[in-house]
Structure formats: C-alpha cells, structure tokens
Design a protein around this motif. Structure first.
Motif, PDB file in Angstrom:
ATOM      1  N   PHE A 147       0.840  -1.200   0.000  1.00  0.00           N
ATOM      2  CA  PHE A 147       0.000   0.000   0.000  1.00  0.00           C
ATOM      3  C   PHE A 147       0.878   1.253   0.000  1.00  0.00           C
ATOM      4  CE2 PHE A 147      -2.619   3.326   1.901  1.00  0.00           C
ATOM      5  CZ  PHE A 147      -3.824   3.169   1.226  1.00  0.00           C
ATOM      6  N   GLU A 148       1.924   1.255   0.807  1.00  0.00           N
ATOM      7  CA  GLU A 148       2.853   2.393   0.843  1.00  0.00           C
ATOM      8  C   GLU A 148       3.521   2.587  -0.517  1.00  0.00           C
ATOM      9  OE1 GLU A 148       4.976   5.528   3.020  1.00  0.00           O
ATOM     10  OE2 GLU A 148       3.223   4.325   3.551  1.00  0.00           O
ATOM     11  N   MET A 149       3.907   1.490  -1.167  1.00  0.00           N
ATOM     12  CA  MET A 149       4.505   1.582  -2.497  1.00  0.00           C
ATOM     13  C   MET A 149       3.587   2.298  -3.473  1.00  0.00           C
ATOM     14  SD  MET A 149       6.187  -2.089  -3.503  1.00  0.00           S
ATOM     15  CE  MET A 149       6.875  -3.147  -2.225  1.00  0.00           C
ATOM     16  N   ASP A 150       2.310   2.006  -3.370  1.00  0.00           N
ATOM     17  CA  ASP A 150       1.349   2.527  -4.336  1.00  0.00           C
ATOM     18  C   ASP A 150       0.870   3.934  -4.001  1.00  0.00           C
ATOM     19  OD1 ASP A 150       1.410   0.295  -5.976  1.00  0.00           O
ATOM     20  OD2 ASP A 150      -0.157  -0.740  -4.835  1.00  0.00           O
ATOM     21  N   HIS A 151       1.313   4.462  -2.879  1.00  0.00           N
ATOM     22  CA  HIS A 151       0.839   5.780  -2.469  1.00  0.00           C
ATOM     23  C   HIS A 151       2.008   6.691  -2.111  1.00  0.00           C
ATOM     24  CE1 HIS A 151      -2.716   3.182  -2.256  1.00  0.00           C
ATOM     25  NE2 HIS A 151      -3.351   4.266  -2.632  1.00  0.00           N
ATOM     26  N   PHE A 152       2.307   6.881  -0.843  1.00  0.00           N
ATOM     27  CA  PHE A 152       3.268   7.928  -0.485  1.00  0.00           C
ATOM     28  C   PHE A 152       4.652   7.676  -1.067  1.00  0.00           C
ATOM     29  CE2 PHE A 152       2.790  11.529   2.496  1.00  0.00           C
ATOM     30  CZ  PHE A 152       4.001  12.140   2.261  1.00  0.00           C
ATOM     31  N   ALA A 153       5.086   6.422  -1.066  1.00  0.00           N
ATOM     32  CA  ALA A 153       6.400   6.139  -1.644  1.00  0.00           C
ATOM     33  C   ALA A 153       6.408   6.465  -3.133  1.00  0.00           C
ATOM     34  CB  ALA A 153       6.777   4.679  -1.407  1.00  0.00           C
ATOM     35  N   ARG A 154       5.355   6.076  -3.850  1.00  0.00           N
ATOM     36  CA  ARG A 154       5.276   6.367  -5.275  1.00  0.00           C
ATOM     37  C   ARG A 154       5.325   7.876  -5.530  1.00  0.00           C
ATOM     38  NH1 ARG A 154       3.750   3.819  -9.797  1.00  0.00           N
ATOM     39  NH2 ARG A 154       3.005   1.973  -8.668  1.00  0.00           N
ATOM     40  N   GLY A 241      10.023 -11.425  -2.431  1.00  0.00           N
ATOM     41  CA  GLY A 241       8.694 -11.153  -2.984  1.00  0.00           C
ATOM     42  C   GLY A 241       8.371  -9.676  -2.991  1.00  0.00           C
ATOM     43  N   LEU A 242       8.690  -8.980  -1.898  1.00  0.00           N
ATOM     44  CA  LEU A 242       8.447  -7.536  -1.834  1.00  0.00           C
ATOM     45  C   LEU A 242       9.366  -6.775  -2.786  1.00  0.00           C
ATOM     46  CD1 LEU A 242       7.860  -7.129   1.996  1.00  0.00           C
ATOM     47  CD2 LEU A 242       6.225  -6.525   0.190  1.00  0.00           C
ATOM     48  N   LEU A 243      10.599  -7.266  -2.951  1.00  0.00           N
ATOM     49  CA  LEU A 243      11.493  -6.627  -3.911  1.00  0.00           C
ATOM     50  C   LEU A 243      10.975  -6.801  -5.332  1.00  0.00           C
ATOM     51  CD1 LEU A 243      14.979  -7.524  -2.407  1.00  0.00           C
ATOM     52  CD2 LEU A 243      13.944  -5.245  -2.550  1.00  0.00           C
ATOM     53  N   ASP A 244      10.362  -7.943  -5.609  1.00  0.00           N
ATOM     54  CA  ASP A 244       9.742  -8.125  -6.925  1.00  0.00           C
ATOM     55  C   ASP A 244       8.601  -7.131  -7.129  1.00  0.00           C
ATOM     56  OD1 ASP A 244      11.443 -10.170  -7.665  1.00  0.00           O
ATOM     57  OD2 ASP A 244      10.073 -11.776  -7.073  1.00  0.00           O
ATOM     58  N   GLU A 245       7.799  -6.923  -6.066  1.00  0.00           N
ATOM     59  CA  GLU A 245       6.721  -5.938  -6.146  1.00  0.00           C
ATOM     60  C   GLU A 245       7.300  -4.547  -6.405  1.00  0.00           C
ATOM     61  OE1 GLU A 245       3.548  -6.405  -6.125  1.00  0.00           O
ATOM     62  OE2 GLU A 245       3.215  -8.396  -5.262  1.00  0.00           O
ATOM     63  N   PHE A 246       8.390  -4.235  -5.721  1.00  0.00           N
ATOM     64  CA  PHE A 246       9.055  -2.942  -5.898  1.00  0.00           C
ATOM     65  C   PHE A 246       9.546  -2.786  -7.332  1.00  0.00           C
ATOM     66  CE2 PHE A 246      12.644  -0.104  -5.964  1.00  0.00           C
ATOM     67  CZ  PHE A 246      12.325   0.911  -5.085  1.00  0.00           C
ATOM     68  N   ARG A 247      10.241  -3.806  -7.838  1.00  0.00           N
ATOM     69  CA  ARG A 247      10.807  -3.721  -9.187  1.00  0.00           C
ATOM     70  C   ARG A 247       9.727  -3.657 -10.259  1.00  0.00           C
ATOM     71  NH1 ARG A 247      15.133  -7.037  -6.768  1.00  0.00           N
ATOM     72  NH2 ARG A 247      13.840  -8.898  -7.036  1.00  0.00           N
ATOM     73  N   SER A 248       8.607  -4.339 -10.014  1.00  0.00           N
ATOM     74  CA  SER A 248       7.531  -4.308 -11.010  1.00  0.00           C
ATOM     75  C   SER A 248       6.939  -2.911 -11.141  1.00  0.00           C
ATOM     76  CB  SER A 248       6.435  -5.310 -10.637  1.00  0.00           C
ATOM     77  OG  SER A 248       5.683  -4.866  -9.513  1.00  0.00           O
TER      78      SER A 248
END
Length: 262
Positions: A147-154, A241-248
């Motif tokens: 969720f953080e990846m898709d919002h504030f981090a993005r 798995g989370l790194l894959d989400e990050f890289r995607s």
C-alpha cells in the motif's frame, strides 16, 4: 537576507527534520527568515532568506532569485521502509484524518495537494473511508508495504525522478552521506552555500547538535521522526517477494539514483 538565497530541497524520510533543525537555527541566529513550503511552489516566498521545499515540488520563478541550494535523496527502498514505519505511528493530522472537505482538506497530504480532482478522488477511494494510518494498520506488513509503495512512496519517487540533477546552483547530496560522514558532508554544504569564517564555524557547531551519532539512545527514543541510528534497513525488511513488487512498479530506480541493485 542572505545573498544568494538559500534553498533546501528534500524528500520524505531523506533528512527533512535534520536540515530543518540545522538551517532554522542558523536563520534565527542570523535574522534570516526561514520558511517551509510543503506543497508545490514556484520561486521563493517573498521574505524568506532560507526556504525548505519539503518534497522538492518546485519550479523556478519567471524572474529567479540568485540561489544556492542542496538537494537530498536516499535509497528508495529505505524511503519505502522508513516511510511505512513512520506512517504507522505518526501524529501528523493528514495521516489520521478522513476529512476530504473544505478549502484545505486535512486528509490530503501536502505532497499531492496540487494534483487533479480525479487523482484526489481516486486516492480517497483507495482509503475506503479510513485514514491513511488506519488503512496501514489493518494490513499485515506485506500488505502495508505494498500500500505504501502505491501511495506515499510512489509520490516521493515521482518527485525524485522529476528533479533536475544538472543544476549548477544546487549541490546533490545523499542521506547516506549525511549519516556516515556527517561533519564533512555539512562542511561541503556550507562551503557550497558560501559560508566562510565565523559563519561557517557557527554553522558547523549548530549542525553537530543534530548529529544522531552524537546522541544517546535515550535521546533517540524521544525523537518522534527517528526509530534507530541505523541508516539502511531495507535488506532486513524487504524479502524477495516484496522486492519483486518494488521492481515491477519502479524498475531500476535505485540504480538510476546511484544505488546498487542489491
């Protein structure tokens, strides 16, 4: 007012509070007006000698003032981890609010207040009636980090990528340099900004009062924006798995900013 004006261009979890504390104290000792611009801004506030642009959402004015600035970035994977951990517990009003009404809606973080109505409505829908913080806390760590990846981090990464890294009036510095080589890095910053003699020495003394490596564990515990003296924790938190989400989502963003792939 200093000439040239001084500017601090930072990003969330990239030394914002550190630079704010150092330069606000320098400004107070010199009578230089300090301002913090948290939302998108053009140029400088009219009376400010030192301006912090908290998310580096800045465009030069049509008639730019002479400026000397510093821009700070951090490994995006640590920005993600640090931001997630911070948003779980922060008392910043936007993070615990569900108020999207009025002329200045509390629930909309400053970093996206300049975005379109459609963008803000989509963000509101993502929260499903909850605050950002409540949404994170109902998710397990994996879900919360995504969720953080898709919002504030993005949003933070978008600002990092949009930045002009070729400006000759802005010194590029990393958060990691500030933490690992504190005195030398601040000496570079102050020298770039034209500080000399007594001003330079006083500025260095001011900066050292904010150095985490010089603080006790008890002092660290009292600091709401810091949880540890450890600069990088992403390897302990982000599994493959989370790194894959990050890289995607972000591809080779760390490498593009000068950080190793692993």
């Amino acid at each position: 007012m200093p000439d040239p004006r001084l500017a601090l261009f930072v990003h969330h979890k990239c030394g914002t509070v550190l630079l704010q504390n150092v330069f606000r104290d320098i400004g107070e000792s010199r009578g230089w007006y300090y301002r913090n611009r948290r939302s998108f801004s053009r140029g400088f506030p009219s009376k400010a000698g030192i301006t912090m642009f908290s998310h580096s959402l800045w465009e030069p004015a049509a008639r730019p003032s002479p400026m000397r600035g510093v821009h700070v970035v951090r490994d995006p994977r640590d920005v993600l981890v640090s931001g997630y951990q911070y948003h779980l517990r922060t008392k910043e009003p936007w993070c615990s609010s569900t108020d999207f009404t009025g002329s200045s809606p509390t629930a909309i973080p400053y970093i996206i207040r300049h975005r379109s109505d459609d963008f803000l409505e989509a963000y509101r829908a993502d929260l499903a009636g909850q605050s950002y913080q409540a949404r994170l806390n109902e998710l397990d760590r994996r879900g919360g980090l995504i969720f953080e990846m898709d919002h504030f981090a993005r949003w933070t990464f978008e600002a990092m990528e949009a930045w002009d890294y070729e400006r000759d009036d802005v010194l590029e510095v990393t958060f990691e340099e500030l933490m690992s080589n504190f005195d030398d890095t601040f000496a570079r910053i102050f020298t770039f900004m034209g500080f000399e003699g007594r001003l330079f020495e006083e500025a260095m003394e001011t900066a050292r009062t904010q150095d985490l490596s010089r603080k006790s564990e008890a002092e660290i515990e009292k600091m709401g924006h810091v949880t540890s003296k450890t600069t990088s924790r992403w390897r302990d938190i982000l599994d493959e798995g989370l790194l894959d989400e990050f890289r995607s989502r972000f591809g080779d963003l760390p490498e593009r900013l000068g950080y190793p792939a692993a």
